[in-house]
Design a protein around this motif. Sequence first.
Motif, PDB file in Angstrom:
ATOM      1  N   LEU A  59      -9.106  -9.736  -7.761  1.00  0.00           N
ATOM      2  CA  LEU A  59      -9.117 -10.793  -8.774  1.00  0.00           C
ATOM      3  C   LEU A  59      -7.747 -11.047  -9.382  1.00  0.00           C
ATOM      4  N   ASN A  60      -6.784 -10.177  -9.087  1.00  0.00           N
ATOM      5  CA  ASN A  60      -5.411 -10.400  -9.538  1.00  0.00           C
ATOM      6  C   ASN A  60      -4.621 -11.291  -8.583  1.00  0.00           C
ATOM      7  N   GLU A  65      -4.805 -17.650  -2.368  1.00  0.00           N
ATOM      8  CA  GLU A  65      -3.803 -16.850  -1.657  1.00  0.00           C
ATOM      9  C   GLU A  65      -4.461 -15.595  -1.099  1.00  0.00           C
ATOM     10  N   GLU A  66      -3.779 -14.944  -0.169  1.00  0.00           N
ATOM     11  CA  GLU A  66      -4.348 -13.793   0.519  1.00  0.00           C
ATOM     12  C   GLU A  66      -3.910 -12.457  -0.065  1.00  0.00           C
ATOM     13  N   LEU A  67      -2.801 -12.437  -0.796  1.00  0.00           N
ATOM     14  CA  LEU A  67      -2.281 -11.169  -1.294  1.00  0.00           C
ATOM     15  C   LEU A  67      -1.414 -11.390  -2.512  1.00  0.00           C
ATOM     16  N   ASN A  91      -6.503  -9.088   0.223  1.00  0.00           N
ATOM     17  CA  ASN A  91      -7.955  -9.209   0.135  1.00  0.00           C
ATOM     18  C   ASN A  91      -8.661  -8.272   1.108  1.00  0.00           C
ATOM     19  N   LYS A  92      -9.599  -7.462   0.561  1.00  0.00           N
ATOM     20  CA  LYS A  92     -10.467  -6.600   1.355  1.00  0.00           C
ATOM     21  C   LYS A  92      -9.712  -5.548   2.145  1.00  0.00           C
ATOM     22  N   GLN A  93      -8.499  -5.210   1.694  1.00  0.00           N
ATOM     23  CA  GLN A  93      -7.742  -4.150   2.347  1.00  0.00           C
ATOM     24  C   GLN A  93      -7.276  -3.138   1.310  1.00  0.00           C
ATOM     25  N   LYS A  94      -6.838  -1.968   1.790  1.00  0.00           N
ATOM     26  CA  LYS A  94      -6.395  -0.891   0.924  1.00  0.00           C
ATOM     27  C   LYS A  94      -5.130  -1.294   0.170  1.00  0.00           C
TER      28      LYS A  94
END
Length: 365
Positions: A59-60, A65-67, A91-94
């Motif tokens: 959410l930040n 955008e993706e990152l 998004n959705k990654q460590k």
Amino acid sequence: MILESISLLNFKNIAEADITLSGNINCFLGNNGMGKTNLLDAIYYLSFCKSFYNISDSLNIKHNEELFMLRGNYTDRRNGERTEINCGVRNKQKKVFKRDKKEYERLSEHIGFIPLVIVSPEDSELVKGNSEIRRKFIDQTLSQFNKEYLTALISYNKSLASRNVMLKRGDKESSLFEVIEIQMEYVANYVHKCRKAFIADFIPVFNNYYSQICGGNEEVSLTYISHLNNGDLAEQLKENRGKDTILGHTTRGIHRDDLDMKLGEHSIKRIGSQGQTKSFSIALRLAQYEYLKKMGGKNPLLLLDDIFDKLDSNRVERIMNMVSSPDFGQIFVTDTNREYLDAIVKHCGNDFKLFSVENGIISEL
């Protein structure tokens, strides 16, 4: 510790920013919703590996955008040592967190390396909110310089979660409960000892700051409340096992600790005005700053987000005099009112920077 510069990419409403900062006072001017608080949250993120607002990392990321990426360049004033901290969230990654290009194995290793205190409008919840918020305040303070405390707290919370699962399942095997309750007591004793010592040291510092803010016209007090003040935790857990099974959660332990906050002889939660509540929470944060400085041996960063709202002019002036003194290190302050920022700048001489924040764009004035 000094934040020399910070770079942001796609963090909340800030698409891109590269800012060189003053080692003394940095003022950010802009209307509400322009991104001032988001910038302070980015600085907070680089110290605590998470947002001040306890929202999920994704959410930040700026909308569509993706990152997001953050980079902070720091200098230790004691020895001149320079450090670069990098953070990237996709998004959705460590989440990736690096110190001088080396990734941390555990994010807890970073906590306390860049001590920081934030004073925010949300701090009214320290006074008005539930006990969890006040425990978080204590834990955040102690965890920044005491790694053993943080380890013990993590261990306790894991054991607590296991016991709650057993209660919800309706487990009856007493030997299983006894094993986990002994584990809880062992680490809880250490956490309780640290919290008790902290509050004892903290109270006179807090009282002094509140007295300065209010002009010495009001008396306040803090009292540490804990089930462990009343005896061994394992015995209390055993005695309450039946009740806890019915409720489905653990009703005794350090996870129920609290601070009793009073104005005069009454709870400030009940009788405090907006100005008194804000003065109380600011005094808590400034005392937290002094305690971290004393225990860690270096000045924390101090973030002051819109702190002058709901305060009378006398309290505003006293706070400005305090934070502009040499006792504090690098300061970041936001406001919608340039008059307050100019007054702070006037106190600190030439070593300052003033920035405008508008629609996520940050410009030096």
